[in-house]
Enzyme design. Structure first.
Site, PDB file in Angstrom:
ATOM      1  N   SER A 173       0.857  -1.125  -0.104  1.00  0.00           N
ATOM      2  CA  SER A 173      -0.108   0.015  -0.060  1.00  0.00           C
ATOM      3  C   SER A 173       0.860   1.108  -0.087  1.00  0.00           C
ATOM      4  O   SER A 173       1.527   1.405   0.970  1.00  0.00           O
ATOM      5  CB  SER A 173      -1.031   0.123   1.184  1.00  0.00           C
ATOM      6  OG  SER A 173      -1.448   1.487   1.425  1.00  0.00           O
ATOM      7  N   ASP A 322      -6.141   0.641  -8.773  1.00  0.00           N
ATOM      8  CA  ASP A 322      -7.375   1.418  -9.054  1.00  0.00           C
ATOM      9  C   ASP A 322      -8.110   1.231 -10.423  1.00  0.00           C
ATOM     10  O   ASP A 322      -9.193   1.880 -10.438  1.00  0.00           O
ATOM     11  CB  ASP A 322      -6.978   3.031  -9.047  1.00  0.00           C
ATOM     12  CG  ASP A 322      -6.623   3.482  -7.611  1.00  0.00           C
ATOM     13  OD1 ASP A 322      -7.132   2.612  -6.587  1.00  0.00           O
ATOM     14  OD2 ASP A 322      -5.712   4.307  -7.573  1.00  0.00           O
TER      15      ASP A 322
END
Ligand code: S3P
Length: 441
Positions: A173, A322
């Site tokens: 992340s 994404d």
């Protein structure tokens, strides 16, 4: 107050022409925040002006940073690593997880007492992924028992450094990595961060360009505490590859289309969607490759060609984290069964993007199978109908694109959420030749 928007796309002709995408969202967030932490005046051109970047800017205002925005030029007089003014009310990070997670790291480094909060949607996103490693560095930080926002940070004197640590992130992340890199700038020694996969490395590149001592060795990032102030920025941001992905898929779904997207950021930690579309059969090339703002940039040319199903798993997942909503739409019109695995992280985005995506595709008639860590999509089964954006900007735009290729009309309700990341979405698609109906009310 924003009116509710129902979007309906159709393609009466091929999409053609050129587009210049808005500035990259991840880089806009970083440029604004890091410029605030610098000493001196930064000037950032092609800054993305959208809902989520406004959240970052408003939070910076509340912390005493007197930024100025003229069109897409952001000017930021930096206040230095310890120069924030303690805010008098909770910081509203809106819908922006990047804002709350990166700001928490910066405020932990600064020792500024404050409360960070956000929208109802943001309050559902996990924050223990940053609070736990920050606590191990000596940060006094707390959340409600569900480990979500609001986050409360206690004051710390700038004379007391944080504890350097070696930490392995359980999930790849960039938001968590960036938060910890920022905190590490105020630690008492070298911090070593390890990641299970290649998340975007914009923070490492940008902070290093400002004079921070950050070294990347394979999956490891080594951060030395700041010895001198960060230098201000003077740069033009590249176009957002995540926004480009919508235009690329739109053209890929519309037979006869050829489009050219100029100055798109092509950082290798972000280009998984290009690899996936090429593997599906799209004719996609990079022209005019250059380096800008310390990032690879180029023009993308896509010519529509029939798409085939592919399998996405492993490292590629984080390199297109994404883009799964828009990739799923491409998969709905590809020949064969597309499979996504190793993508459980999608459940912790603006929505549970596995559950919600599968449900909305089913509402449009598509044959979809949901898995804990991904999904399968049977190409050619999506018919059309009415679907919901669920407060997720990427879901809204992706579902709208289905209308370009579906046999029946597709309407997306509550699509106004797209303003969070790509306010020019409709204008840019219209300019390329898409027919768009907008119903407000
Ligand atoms: C971002 C990182 C990603 C991405 C988000 C922006 C960033 O989140 O989903 O839209 O700018 O660092 P994670 O790092 O949590 O995967």
């Amino acid at each position: 107050m924003q009116h509710s928007l129902t979007l309906s796309f159709s393609a009466d002709r091929p999409l053609t022409g050129e587009a210049v995408l808005p500035g990259d969202k991840s880089l806009s967030h970083r440029a604004a925040l890091f410029a605030a932490l610098a000493e001196g005046v930064s000037v950032v051109d092609r800054f993305l002006v959208s809902g989520v970047t406004r959240a970052m800017l408003n939070a910076l205002t509340a912390l005493g940073v007197a930024w100025r925005l003229e069109e897409n030029r952001l000017t930021v007089p930096g206040v230095g690593l310890h120069g924030f003014t303690p805010p008098t009310a909770p910081l509203d990070c809106g819908n922006s997880a990047t804002t709350i997670r990166m700001l928490t790291g910066a405020l932990a480094a600064a020792g500024t007492p404050c409360v960070l909060d956000g929208s109802e949607g943001l309050r559902k996103r996990p924050m223990d992924r940053i609070t736990e490693p920050l606590r191990a560095m000596g940060v006094r930080i707390s959340t409600p028992p569900n480990h979500c926002a609001p986050i409360t940070l206690a004051a710390r004197s700038p004379d007391v450094p944080l504890r350097a640590q070696a930490y392995t992130l359980p999930v790849a992340s960039a938001q968590v990595k960036s938060c910890l890199i920022l905190a590490a700038l105020a630690a008492d020694g070298e911090t070593v961060l390890r990641e299970p996969g290649p998340s975007r490395d914009h923070t490492e590149r940008l902070l290093a360009s400002m004079g921070a001592d950050i070294r990347v060795c394979g999956p490891e990032v080594r951060v030395t505490p700041l010895a001198r102030p960060l230098a201000p920025l003077a740069l033009t941001l590249p176009g957002d590859i995540s926004s480009a992905a919508f235009l690329l898929v739109a053209a890929a779904l519309t037979p006869g289309s050829t489009i050219l997207l100029r100055d798109v950021g092509l950082n290798p930690t972000r280009t998984g969607i290009l690899d996936a579309l090429r593997e599906m059969g799209a004719d996609l090339t990079v022209e005019n490759p250059q380096t800008a703002a310390g990032e690879p940039v180029g023009d993308l040319r896509l010519t529509a060609a029939p798409l085939q199903a592919v399998r996405v798993e492993g490292e590629r997942v984080v390199r297109m984290i994404d883009e799964f909503p828009v990739f799923a739409i491409a998969a709905c019109f590809a020949r064969g069964v597309t499979e996504v695995r190793d993508a459980e992280e999608l459940r912790y985005k603006e929505t549970d993007r596995i559950a919600v995506l599968c449900a909305e595709l089913r509402a449009l008639g598509a044959r979809v199978e949901e898995r804990r860590d991904g999904f399968m999509i049977h190409g050619g089964s999506l018919r059309g109908g009415v679907c919901e954006a669920h407060g997720d900007h990427r879901l809204a735009m992706s579902l709208a694109l289905a209308g370009l290729a579906a046999p029946e009309p597709v309407s997306v309700r509550h699509a106004e959420i797209l303003n969070e990341s790509f306010p020019d979405f409709v204008t840019q698609l219209r300019a390329l030749g898409a027919t768009v109906a907008e119903i407000r009310g």
